[in-house]
Design a protein around this motif. Structure first.
Motif, PDB file in Angstrom:
ATOM      1  N   ARG A 277       0.824  -1.212   0.000  1.00 13.69           N
ATOM      2  CA  ARG A 277       0.000   0.000   0.000  1.00 13.69           C
ATOM      3  C   ARG A 277       0.859   1.264   0.000  1.00 13.69           C
ATOM      4  NH1 ARG A 277      -3.649  -2.852   3.539  1.00 13.69           N
ATOM      5  NH2 ARG A 277      -2.738  -1.849   5.378  1.00 13.69           N
ATOM      6  N   ILE A 278       2.012   1.211   0.644  1.00 12.41           N
ATOM      7  CA  ILE A 278       2.925   2.353   0.616  1.00 12.41           C
ATOM      8  C   ILE A 278       3.450   2.556  -0.804  1.00 12.41           C
ATOM      9  CG2 ILE A 278       5.085   3.307   1.479  1.00 12.41           C
ATOM     10  CD1 ILE A 278       2.925   3.229   3.596  1.00 12.41           C
TER      11      ILE A 278
ATOM     12  N   LEU B 130       6.196  12.624   2.471  1.00 13.01           N
ATOM     13  CA  LEU B 130       4.934  12.476   1.753  1.00 13.01           C
ATOM     14  C   LEU B 130       3.825  13.165   2.546  1.00 13.01           C
ATOM     15  CD1 LEU B 130       3.969  10.945  -0.854  1.00 13.01           C
ATOM     16  CD2 LEU B 130       3.189   9.137   0.684  1.00 13.01           C
ATOM     17  N   LYS B 131       2.965  13.864   1.856  1.00 10.02           N
ATOM     18  CA  LYS B 131       1.862  14.547   2.524  1.00 10.02           C
ATOM     19  C   LYS B 131       0.858  13.508   3.040  1.00 10.02           C
ATOM     20  CE  LYS B 131      -1.658  18.106   1.603  1.00 10.02           C
ATOM     21  NZ  LYS B 131      -1.431  18.842   2.857  1.00 10.02           N
ATOM     22  N   ASN B 132       0.607  13.515   4.344  1.00  9.32           N
ATOM     23  CA  ASN B 132      -0.395  12.632   4.941  1.00  9.32           C
ATOM     24  C   ASN B 132      -0.938  13.295   6.206  1.00  9.32           C
ATOM     25  OD1 ASN B 132       1.574  12.214   6.907  1.00  9.32           O
ATOM     26  ND2 ASN B 132       1.838  10.031   6.494  1.00  9.32           N
ATOM     27  N   ALA B 133      -1.764  12.583   6.937  1.00  9.51           N
ATOM     28  CA  ALA B 133      -2.399  13.176   8.110  1.00  9.51           C
ATOM     29  C   ALA B 133      -1.373  13.610   9.156  1.00  9.51           C
ATOM     30  CB  ALA B 133      -3.385  12.180   8.722  1.00  9.51           C
ATOM     31  N   VAL B 134      -0.308  12.841   9.316  1.00 13.03           N
ATOM     32  CA  VAL B 134       0.701  13.169  10.320  1.00 13.03           C
ATOM     33  C   VAL B 134       1.482  14.420   9.917  1.00 13.03           C
ATOM     34  CG1 VAL B 134       2.805  12.376  11.465  1.00 13.03           C
ATOM     35  CG2 VAL B 134       0.908  10.800  11.140  1.00 13.03           C
ATOM     36  N   SER B 135       1.922  14.485   8.667  1.00 12.44           N
ATOM     37  CA  SER B 135       2.680  15.671   8.238  1.00 12.44           C
ATOM     38  C   SER B 135       1.796  16.912   8.272  1.00 12.44           C
ATOM     39  CB  SER B 135       3.283  15.458   6.849  1.00 12.44           C
ATOM     40  OG  SER B 135       2.277  15.363   5.848  1.00 12.44           O
TER      41      SER B 135
ATOM     42  N   ALA C 200       8.007  10.414  15.748  1.00 11.41           N
ATOM     43  CA  ALA C 200       8.825   9.320  16.279  1.00 11.41           C
ATOM     44  C   ALA C 200       9.145   8.313  15.187  1.00 11.41           C
ATOM     45  CB  ALA C 200       8.095   8.641  17.432  1.00 11.41           C
ATOM     46  N   GLY C 201      10.412   7.900  15.151  1.00 17.60           N
ATOM     47  CA  GLY C 201      10.842   6.966  14.122  1.00 17.60           C
ATOM     48  C   GLY C 201      10.080   5.662  14.117  1.00 17.60           C
ATOM     49  N   ARG C 202       9.695   5.182  15.284  1.00 16.78           N
ATOM     50  CA  ARG C 202       8.963   3.915  15.352  1.00 16.78           C
ATOM     51  C   ARG C 202       7.620   4.016  14.646  1.00 16.78           C
ATOM     52  NH1 ARG C 202       9.977  -1.015  15.002  1.00 16.78           N
ATOM     53  NH2 ARG C 202      11.907  -0.386  16.066  1.00 16.78           N
ATOM     54  N   ARG C 203       6.973   5.192  14.735  1.00 17.52           N
ATOM     55  CA  ARG C 203       5.706   5.375  14.030  1.00 17.52           C
ATOM     56  C   ARG C 203       5.908   5.267  12.519  1.00 17.52           C
ATOM     57  NH1 ARG C 203       1.584   9.909  16.232  1.00 17.52           N
ATOM     58  NH2 ARG C 203       0.591   9.116  14.332  1.00 17.52           N
ATOM     59  N   GLY C 204       6.991   5.882  12.029  1.00 18.94           N
ATOM     60  CA  GLY C 204       7.290   5.789  10.607  1.00 18.94           C
ATOM     61  C   GLY C 204       7.574   4.362  10.180  1.00 18.94           C
ATOM     62  N   HIS C 205       8.342   3.659  10.988  1.00 20.81           N
ATOM     63  CA  HIS C 205       8.632   2.249  10.703  1.00 20.81           C
ATOM     64  C   HIS C 205       7.345   1.446  10.605  1.00 20.81           C
ATOM     65  CE1 HIS C 205       9.201  -1.915  12.155  1.00 20.81           C
ATOM     66  NE2 HIS C 205      10.280  -1.900  11.387  1.00 20.81           N
TER      67      HIS C 205
ATOM     68  N   GLU D 171      -0.276   1.382   6.667  1.00 22.15           N
ATOM     69  CA  GLU D 171      -1.165   2.456   7.127  1.00 22.15           C
ATOM     70  C   GLU D 171      -0.478   3.794   6.850  1.00 22.15           C
ATOM     71  OE1 GLU D 171      -4.215   2.001   8.178  1.00 22.15           O
ATOM     72  OE2 GLU D 171      -3.994  -0.171   7.949  1.00 22.15           O
ATOM     73  N   VAL D 172      -0.795   4.382   5.727  1.00 22.80           N
ATOM     74  CA  VAL D 172      -0.059   5.545   5.241  1.00 22.80           C
ATOM     75  C   VAL D 172      -0.133   6.719   6.210  1.00 22.80           C
ATOM     76  CG1 VAL D 172       0.146   7.201   3.342  1.00 22.80           C
ATOM     77  CG2 VAL D 172      -0.436   4.824   2.857  1.00 22.80           C
TER      78      VAL D 172
END
Length: 324
Positions: A212-213, A239-244, A267-272, A279-280
């Motif tokens: 999906r990514i 990438l533009k998403n809800a977090v950014s 946090a890096g773990r969230r990105g991982h 889950e983009v």
């Protein structure tokens, strides 16, 4: 394709896979090397230096071609044990290191003594000149289009690449905004002797990311990235998403923003976890404006063959125009 970069790194094509956190693992690095480029493992993707040594062994089992390791040196109140990672790289017999972030000056003598070639990535000519004076073997110059940290000068590759090529005696590798043979031909015409790609390699069969990514990268346009950390003067493109979106909104609040206000978001773990679960919107997904040029998910072998073919076609066409 023969340039000073192919000679320096012992590769067939002057195409390097950039070091990418969570992505630069053995599956991808070995595939790029087998296809004729230089695959790169990302040291800090591994939790310890011993784990990096094991990943190097795993990569070597998948390819008999040269590959490198990225070691990104960042300012931190609690830095990782860089010296231990460096020893793991040297003791494992890796002969190419890509450094990024802070200057690798303190490590250069030891790397040289052990026959390791050093490619330093930077986002300005002044830092590239400093790296050359310090003794690196090549510079990867990162334009404003790139994923990750483009610096604070906002200079795009079309300007930065020829400036670096004019200023430096060592070979220049063009990084940021390159996804196909058109970009590679342009970079070589501007004076670069190789190209470095990160985002494009994320959308390949071998990239260790959720499908999906990859599909999100394919579906994105050149307008679907976002700059974060601008207010902190540590600009990064993702990438533009809800977090950014939330990070940018927090940075724009009246009264400003401290890193502690957004730490939980970035946090890096969230990105991982986002990369692995698909889950983009679960965490930051690092990507450059080059997403607008990505429209398929090939194998690394097919991608490199296509890029080299396109590059040769464009260079030939340019020569024919000059001859006319």
């Amino acid at each position: 394709m023969k340039t000073r970069i192919t000679d320096l790194l012992g590769i067939r094509f002057p195409i390097i896979q950039g070091g990418m956190q969570w992505v630069g693992r053995a599956e991808l690095a070995s595939a790029v090397s087998n296809a004729g480029g230089l695959g790169v493992l990302t040291a800090l993707t591994q939790p310890t230096a011993d784990a990096l040594a094991q990943e190097i062994v795993r990569c070597r089992a998948m390819t008999d071609k040269p590959f490198g390791v990225n070691l990104t040196i960042l300012p931190s109140a609690n830095p990782p044990p860089y010296a231990e990672y460096l020893d793991a790289i040297i003791e494992s017999g890796v002969k190419v290191i890509e450094t990024a972030g802070n200057s690798p000056k303190e490590f250069i003598e030891k790397l040289k003594r052990n026959g390791v070639k050093i490619v330093h990535k930077c986002a300005s000519v002044r830092h590239a000149l400093s790296a050359e004076r310090n003794g690196v073997d090549a510079v990867s110059i990162d334009g404003f289009e790139c994923a990750g940290h483009p610096g604070e000068d906002d200079v795009p590759g079309l300007v930065l690449i020829p400036l670096a090529a004019r200023a430096l005696k060592i070979p220049v590798i063009a990084s940021g905004g390159i996804a196909d043979g058109y970009g590679m031909a342009a970079a070589l015409s501007l004076g670069a002797e190789g190209v470095n790609m990160g985002t494009r390699f994320c959308a390949t069969v071998e990239a260790p990311l959720h499908e999906r990514i990859k599909q999100r990268l394919v579906g994105a346009s050149e307008r679907d990235t976002q700059l974060i950390f601008r207010s902190l003067r540590n600009t990064a493109r993702v990438l533009k998403n809800a977090v950014s979106d939330e990070v940018v909104a927090t940075e724009r609040r009246p009264g400003g923003c401290a890193f502690e206000d957004i730490r939980h978001l970035v946090a890096g773990r969230r990105g991982h976890d986002a990369l692995q679960t698909g889950e983009v919107d679960a965490g930051l997904v690092w990507a450059g404006q080059v997403v607008g040029l990505i429209d398929d998910i090939p194998t690394c072998e097919a991608l490199l063959a296509r890029i080299v073919s396109q590059c040769r076609e464009r260079l030939t066409a340019a020569v024919s125009l000059a001859a006319a």
